[in-house]
Design a protein around this motif. Structure first.
Motif, PDB file in Angstrom:
ATOM      1  N   HIS A 112       8.320  -2.145   4.345  1.00 48.89           N
ATOM      2  CA  HIS A 112       7.539  -1.013   4.838  1.00 48.89           C
ATOM      3  C   HIS A 112       6.743  -1.360   6.084  1.00 48.89           C
ATOM      4  O   HIS A 112       6.552  -0.511   6.960  1.00 48.89           O
ATOM      5  CB  HIS A 112       6.628  -0.484   3.733  1.00 48.89           C
ATOM      6  CG  HIS A 112       7.371   0.221   2.651  1.00 48.89           C
ATOM      7  ND1 HIS A 112       7.354  -0.189   1.343  1.00 48.89           N
ATOM      8  CD2 HIS A 112       8.207   1.291   2.695  1.00 48.89           C
ATOM      9  CE1 HIS A 112       8.119   0.616   0.618  1.00 48.89           C
ATOM     10  NE2 HIS A 112       8.649   1.508   1.416  1.00 48.89           N
ATOM     11  N   LYS A 146      -6.793   8.030   0.823  1.00 48.52           N
ATOM     12  CA  LYS A 146      -5.540   7.264   0.938  1.00 48.52           C
ATOM     13  C   LYS A 146      -4.417   7.979   0.194  1.00 48.52           C
ATOM     14  O   LYS A 146      -3.266   8.056   0.682  1.00 48.52           O
ATOM     15  CB  LYS A 146      -5.754   5.866   0.361  1.00 48.52           C
ATOM     16  CG  LYS A 146      -4.500   5.042   0.080  1.00 48.52           C
ATOM     17  CD  LYS A 146      -3.759   4.650   1.333  1.00 48.52           C
ATOM     18  CE  LYS A 146      -2.738   3.561   1.050  1.00 48.52           C
ATOM     19  NZ  LYS A 146      -1.827   3.797  -0.062  1.00 48.52           N
ATOM     20  N   ALA A 147      -4.685   8.519  -0.992  1.00 45.04           N
ATOM     21  CA  ALA A 147      -3.661   9.230  -1.758  1.00 45.04           C
ATOM     22  C   ALA A 147      -3.152  10.443  -0.986  1.00 45.04           C
ATOM     23  O   ALA A 147      -1.948  10.750  -1.001  1.00 45.04           O
ATOM     24  CB  ALA A 147      -4.223   9.655  -3.114  1.00 45.04           C
ATOM     25  N   TYR A 167      -2.491   6.070   8.992  1.00 49.10           N
ATOM     26  CA  TYR A 167      -2.113   5.564   7.670  1.00 49.10           C
ATOM     27  C   TYR A 167      -2.372   4.065   7.559  1.00 49.10           C
ATOM     28  O   TYR A 167      -2.854   3.580   6.539  1.00 49.10           O
ATOM     29  CB  TYR A 167      -0.644   5.862   7.410  1.00 49.10           C
ATOM     30  CG  TYR A 167      -0.180   5.513   6.017  1.00 49.10           C
ATOM     31  CD1 TYR A 167      -0.772   6.096   4.907  1.00 49.10           C
ATOM     32  CD2 TYR A 167       0.850   4.600   5.803  1.00 49.10           C
ATOM     33  CE1 TYR A 167      -0.359   5.787   3.628  1.00 49.10           C
ATOM     34  CE2 TYR A 167       1.273   4.282   4.530  1.00 49.10           C
ATOM     35  CZ  TYR A 167       0.668   4.876   3.440  1.00 49.10           C
ATOM     36  OH  TYR A 167       1.080   4.559   2.171  1.00 49.10           O
ATOM     37  N   SER A 225       0.805  -1.216   0.000  1.00 53.68           N
ATOM     38  CA  SER A 225       0.000   0.000   0.000  1.00 53.68           C
ATOM     39  C   SER A 225       0.839   1.267   0.000  1.00 53.68           C
ATOM     40  O   SER A 225       0.314   2.356  -0.248  1.00 53.68           O
ATOM     41  CB  SER A 225      -0.917   0.021   1.235  1.00 53.68           C
ATOM     42  OG  SER A 225      -1.807  -1.071   1.219  1.00 53.68           O
ATOM     43  N   TYR A 226       2.124   1.128   0.268  1.00 60.09           N
ATOM     44  CA  TYR A 226       2.996   2.294   0.293  1.00 60.09           C
ATOM     45  C   TYR A 226       3.592   2.489  -1.090  1.00 60.09           C
ATOM     46  O   TYR A 226       4.274   1.604  -1.615  1.00 60.09           O
ATOM     47  CB  TYR A 226       4.115   2.121   1.315  1.00 60.09           C
ATOM     48  CG  TYR A 226       5.030   3.316   1.436  1.00 60.09           C
ATOM     49  CD1 TYR A 226       4.744   4.347   2.306  1.00 60.09           C
ATOM     50  CD2 TYR A 226       6.188   3.411   0.669  1.00 60.09           C
ATOM     51  CE1 TYR A 226       5.571   5.444   2.432  1.00 60.09           C
ATOM     52  CE2 TYR A 226       7.026   4.507   0.776  1.00 60.09           C
ATOM     53  CZ  TYR A 226       6.714   5.518   1.661  1.00 60.09           C
ATOM     54  OH  TYR A 226       7.549   6.603   1.762  1.00 60.09           O
ATOM     55  N   ALA A 227       3.346   3.637  -1.700  1.00 63.72           N
ATOM     56  CA  ALA A 227       3.863   3.925  -3.036  1.00 63.72           C
ATOM     57  C   ALA A 227       5.023   4.903  -2.921  1.00 63.72           C
ATOM     58  O   ALA A 227       5.047   5.777  -2.051  1.00 63.72           O
ATOM     59  CB  ALA A 227       2.773   4.514  -3.928  1.00 63.72           C
ATOM     60  N   ARG A 241       4.923  10.169   3.030  1.00 70.03           N
ATOM     61  CA  ARG A 241       6.204  10.269   2.307  1.00 70.03           C
ATOM     62  C   ARG A 241       6.970  11.518   2.733  1.00 70.03           C
ATOM     63  O   ARG A 241       8.194  11.495   2.854  1.00 70.03           O
ATOM     64  CB  ARG A 241       5.958  10.297   0.797  1.00 70.03           C
ATOM     65  CG  ARG A 241       5.577   8.956   0.198  1.00 70.03           C
ATOM     66  CD  ARG A 241       5.767   8.973  -1.307  1.00 70.03           C
ATOM     67  NE  ARG A 241       4.982  10.006  -1.959  1.00 70.03           N
ATOM     68  CZ  ARG A 241       3.774   9.819  -2.474  1.00 70.03           C
ATOM     69  NH1 ARG A 241       3.203   8.627  -2.392  1.00 70.03           N
ATOM     70  NH2 ARG A 241       3.122  10.804  -3.061  1.00 70.03           N
ATOM     71  N   TYR A 300      -3.078  10.737   2.277  1.00 72.01           N
ATOM     72  CA  TYR A 300      -2.228  10.218   3.355  1.00 72.01           C
ATOM     73  C   TYR A 300      -0.884   9.731   2.811  1.00 72.01           C
ATOM     74  O   TYR A 300       0.153   9.872   3.485  1.00 72.01           O
ATOM     75  CB  TYR A 300      -2.944   9.096   4.095  1.00 72.01           C
ATOM     76  CG  TYR A 300      -3.824   9.568   5.229  1.00 72.01           C
ATOM     77  CD1 TYR A 300      -3.285   9.882   6.466  1.00 72.01           C
ATOM     78  CD2 TYR A 300      -5.199   9.702   5.056  1.00 72.01           C
ATOM     79  CE1 TYR A 300      -4.087  10.311   7.510  1.00 72.01           C
ATOM     80  CE2 TYR A 300      -6.015  10.144   6.091  1.00 72.01           C
ATOM     81  CZ  TYR A 300      -5.451  10.445   7.320  1.00 72.01           C
ATOM     82  OH  TYR A 300      -6.261  10.885   8.345  1.00 72.01           O
ATOM     83  N   ASP A 301      -0.873   9.142   1.611  1.00 71.18           N
ATOM     84  CA  ASP A 301       0.394   8.739   0.989  1.00 71.18           C
ATOM     85  C   ASP A 301       1.352   9.928   0.919  1.00 71.18           C
ATOM     86  O   ASP A 301       2.535   9.823   1.278  1.00 71.18           O
ATOM     87  CB  ASP A 301       0.156   8.216  -0.435  1.00 71.18           C
ATOM     88  CG  ASP A 301      -0.444   6.823  -0.468  1.00 71.18           C
ATOM     89  OD1 ASP A 301      -0.267   6.071   0.500  1.00 71.18           O
ATOM     90  OD2 ASP A 301      -1.088   6.493  -1.483  1.00 71.18           O
ATOM     91  N   THR A 302       0.833  11.036   0.440  1.00 71.36           N
ATOM     92  CA  THR A 302       1.654  12.238   0.299  1.00 71.36           C
ATOM     93  C   THR A 302       2.163  12.708   1.659  1.00 71.36           C
ATOM     94  O   THR A 302       3.341  13.066   1.809  1.00 71.36           O
ATOM     95  CB  THR A 302       0.843  13.359  -0.371  1.00 71.36           C
ATOM     96  OG1 THR A 302       0.404  12.896  -1.664  1.00 71.36           O
ATOM     97  CG2 THR A 302       1.683  14.611  -0.555  1.00 71.36           C
ATOM     98  N   SER A 304      -5.045   2.588   4.939  1.00 67.60           N
ATOM     99  CA  SER A 304      -4.561   1.600   3.967  1.00 67.60           C
ATOM    100  C   SER A 304      -5.421   0.344   4.000  1.00 67.60           C
ATOM    101  O   SER A 304      -5.758  -0.227   2.955  1.00 67.60           O
ATOM    102  CB  SER A 304      -3.098   1.247   4.255  1.00 67.60           C
ATOM    103  OG  SER A 304      -2.263   2.370   4.084  1.00 67.60           O
TER     104      SER A 304
END
Length: 400
Positions: A146, A228-229, A171, A75-77, A236, A231-233, A175
């Motif tokens: 991760h 989710k996107a 997160y 789930s971590y990009a 990171r 939170y990804d930002t 996810s």
């Protein structure tokens, strides 16, 4: 000090229900006409003679869903959005050696995740089932790198919860929710087959139910994916600006651990916050994690959204509870809003049958908007639970 105006209500409170248009089967339809169900196929290739097909086995839906839940990806990009290439593992959403083991008996806990076979066996009633802590709360949604490195700050024997730690809890919850919603959307088209083998007069109802489910699955997945996107930002960049959190620590163990996210509809005083499925959103989300460190349970909320928006007001209503009510409300929140919740066997087995039914009744009876009475009931005492708040904190002024 000037009097602050009341917070602006969420737009969904004034919007109509957002649902797909109903379909109707006409008395007569040509075989080469577009099918009445809206599939886009001709009638002869869709519903013509469907009543003569073998009746669709609903277990195919359950099996397809289980297959989707076994789909493995991290789930971590990375910065460019590509998933990593490390080995995908069964990642715990609740700490195995902390939260789960602490409430287990002989290495097992009760799971609230329903199975088709279990619901059929119990006449639609949800009965928690024993699962090993090695399998409880696991999903194949992170790689080993991760899962081990990213969440290390919240995996130890103790944890001082600040903004970054709370963001990691959030997160993990988001996810898991995104993974779950993606699987639901993947199997949603199968619901359009549930009228196979049914009489013609029953097919219209079945198709409208399928359209309603698919519409909800699309909206749910899109909203969860967008959150989710975001939170990804944040993760990171280790950016906690605009992220809010609140936590409470108790002097002993709650009989429940959980991890997940939900869209609050009412606060704990019964006041409406947002009307789910009304309008087109966006809706505000709250993440909820309950785990333990050193024999003491901790509940952690996380959210993004407007100041005094639905998410903040929901969490504030919890933070404003008296210390005697917080432990009970924490348990009831996990039972009311999350499937990814796990119960202490020693506690659950000590309850009466009536207490058990009352605690999990929502899982099969909550349809449509949650009433103010249900939200107020989340503050009621829980049997065999007497814990005291020993610490609390977070970003809300009343939480410090």
């Amino acid at each position: 000090m000037p009097i602050q105006p009341p917070p602006a209500p969420h737009p969904s409170l004034f919007m109509p229900l957002n649902r797909p248009p109903r379909v109707h089967r006409p008395p007569k339809i040509g075989r080469n006409d577009p099918c009445w169900c809206g599939s886009g196929r001709k009638f002869k290739a869709c519903h013509d003679g469907r009543e003569r097909l073998p009746q669709f086995n609903h277990h195919h839906v359950a099996e397809a869903f289980r297959k989707e839940l076994r789909r493995r990806y991290c789930s971590y990009a990375g910065e460019a959005g590509e998933p990593c290439g490390a080995e995908i593992i069964g990642a715990h959403t609740v700490q195995k050696e902390g939260g789960l083991r602490a409430i287990s008996r002989a290495g097992k806990v009760y799971s609230l995740i329903a199975t088709m076979g279990g619901l059929e066996k119990n006449g639609g009633r949800l009965d928690p089932r024993l699962v090993g802590i090695g399998d409880a709360s696991v999903f194949p949604g992170f790689c080993s790198t991760h899962d081990n490195d990213l969440f290390k700050p919240i995996e130890g024997k103790d944890c001082a919860i600040g903004a970054w730690e709370a963001l990691l809890f959030a997160y993990r919850a988001v996810s898991f929710e995104a993974f779950f919603k993606r699987a639901m959307l993947a199997v949603a088209p199968l619901f359009a087959r549930l009228d196979e083998g049914l009489p013609v007069e029953d097919q219209e109802l079945a198709q409208n139910m399928a359209r309603h489910f698919h519409h909800g699955a699309v909206a749910g997945e899109a909203g969860t994916r967008a959150r989710k996107a975001a939170y990804d930002t944040r993760v990171r960049a280790r950016d906690v600006n605009g992220f809010s959190y609140a936590w409470t620590r108790f002097d002993g163990l709650l009989p429940l651990v959980c991890c997940g996210a939900f869209l609050p509809d009412n606060d704990l005083t019964g006041r409406p916050l947002q009307r789910l499925a009304h309008g087109t959103g966006p809706f505000e989300q709250v993440t909820l994690n309950i785990t333990s460190y050193g024999g003491q349970s901790v509940i952690v909320f996380g959210w993004t959204g407007k100041p005094e928006g639905p998410a903040e007001r929901f969490v504030r209503s919890y933070q404003n509870l008296g210390d005697d009510d917080r432990a009970a409300a924490a348990v009831r929140l996990g039972l009311e809003y999350l499937e990814n919740s796990y119960l202490s066997p020693a506690w659950w087995d000590a309850l009466t049958s009536a207490d058990r039914r009352r605690l999990v009744r929502h899982s099969v009876e909550t349809h449509g908007p949650r009433s103010a009475a249900v939200s107020l009931g989340l503050r009621q005492p829980v049997p065999h639970l007497r814990l005291r708040v020993i610490d609390r904190g977070g970003s809300l002024p009343t939480s410090v």
